[in-house]
Motif scaffolding. Sequence first.
Motif, PDB file in Angstrom:
ATOM      1  N   ASN A 138       0.833  -1.208   0.000  1.00  0.00           N
ATOM      2  CA  ASN A 138       0.000   0.000   0.000  1.00  0.00           C
ATOM      3  C   ASN A 138       0.863   1.251   0.000  1.00  0.00           C
ATOM      4  N   GLY A 139       1.898   1.256   0.811  1.00  0.00           N
ATOM      5  CA  GLY A 139       2.764   2.422   0.889  1.00  0.00           C
ATOM      6  C   GLY A 139       3.428   2.742  -0.437  1.00  0.00           C
ATOM      7  N   TRP A 140       4.021   1.731  -1.070  1.00  0.00           N
ATOM      8  CA  TRP A 140       4.698   1.972  -2.344  1.00  0.00           C
ATOM      9  C   TRP A 140       3.721   2.410  -3.429  1.00  0.00           C
ATOM     10  N   THR A 141       2.477   1.923  -3.384  1.00  0.00           N
ATOM     11  CA  THR A 141       1.473   2.370  -4.357  1.00  0.00           C
ATOM     12  C   THR A 141       1.284   3.874  -4.243  1.00  0.00           C
ATOM     13  N   PHE A 142       1.134   4.354  -3.020  1.00  0.00           N
ATOM     14  CA  PHE A 142       0.979   5.791  -2.828  1.00  0.00           C
ATOM     15  C   PHE A 142       2.225   6.551  -3.256  1.00  0.00           C
ATOM     16  N   TRP A 143       3.400   6.087  -2.820  1.00  0.00           N
ATOM     17  CA  TRP A 143       4.618   6.849  -3.089  1.00  0.00           C
ATOM     18  C   TRP A 143       4.953   6.905  -4.568  1.00  0.00           C
ATOM     19  N   LEU A 144       4.637   5.861  -5.317  1.00  0.00           N
ATOM     20  CA  LEU A 144       4.843   5.915  -6.766  1.00  0.00           C
ATOM     21  C   LEU A 144       3.889   6.918  -7.408  1.00  0.00           C
ATOM     22  N   ALA A 145       2.643   6.973  -6.923  1.00  0.00           N
ATOM     23  CA  ALA A 145       1.705   7.983  -7.419  1.00  0.00           C
ATOM     24  C   ALA A 145       2.189   9.387  -7.040  1.00  0.00           C
ATOM     25  N   ASN A 146       2.777   9.528  -5.860  1.00  0.00           N
ATOM     26  CA  ASN A 146       3.316  10.816  -5.434  1.00  0.00           C
ATOM     27  C   ASN A 146       4.476  11.248  -6.328  1.00  0.00           C
ATOM     28  N   LEU A 147       5.329  10.295  -6.683  1.00  0.00           N
ATOM     29  CA  LEU A 147       6.446  10.603  -7.579  1.00  0.00           C
ATOM     30  C   LEU A 147       5.927  11.083  -8.936  1.00  0.00           C
ATOM     31  N   LYS A 148       4.906  10.423  -9.451  1.00  0.00           N
ATOM     32  CA  LYS A 148       4.309  10.820 -10.731  1.00  0.00           C
ATOM     33  C   LYS A 148       3.715  12.235 -10.622  1.00  0.00           C
ATOM     34  N   ALA A 149       2.969  12.496  -9.556  1.00  0.00           N
ATOM     35  CA  ALA A 149       2.364  13.819  -9.367  1.00  0.00           C
ATOM     36  C   ALA A 149       3.439  14.902  -9.278  1.00  0.00           C
ATOM     37  N   TYR A 150       4.512  14.590  -8.580  1.00  0.00           N
ATOM     38  CA  TYR A 150       5.604  15.548  -8.416  1.00  0.00           C
ATOM     39  C   TYR A 150       6.288  15.838  -9.754  1.00  0.00           C
ATOM     40  N   LEU A 151       6.631  14.806 -10.479  1.00  0.00           N
ATOM     41  CA  LEU A 151       7.383  15.002 -11.728  1.00  0.00           C
ATOM     42  C   LEU A 151       6.518  15.529 -12.869  1.00  0.00           C
TER      43      LEU A 151
END
Length: 171
Positions: free
Chosen positions: A132-145
């Motif tokens: 669950n954590g990595w799912t969120f953090w990968l989406a966060n990376l996409k939103a950031y970039l």
Amino acid sequence: MELLTFDSFTKKIYIKASLEKIYWCWATTEGIMSWFLRRAEYLGADAKVRNPSDFIQEGDTYIWEWHNWDGQEKGSVLKANGKDFLEISFAGDCRVAITLQDKSSSILVTLKQYNIPTDEKSKMQIHYGCSNGWTFWLANLKAYLEHGILLNETEHDLRQFPNAGLEFVNM
């Protein structure tokens, strides 16, 4: 089709950014702190703190700290090719491998966490929690970039909630 098991999981996401920028986000102190961590420190094999803009190297050790969590994650950089692959120890004896593949209009980011123990506690805390954590953090990376925004909570202190890590989607 590969069978799903509790000893590993894979998460993938396409991100419209350069391969070099995505690798920088994972493989430098300043990069990983830009979208993921409150604090990160990498120590080279000589036990000296690596400069924030320097790429991590195989044999480095790390200390990570997140927003809204008082704990630390400590581990080692097992592989880092300086371009499109890195692997770290994580959550005890687990491994996390990040692979970047150029798919012409996007970069495919693949995260695989493996070597997860299969006792009931590890199934819940590591497999379920990290997945669950990595799912969120990968989406966060996409939103950031792609959009220049961060989705993780940095304004409100969530540590006051005992189940914050299980209830808040943007921990």
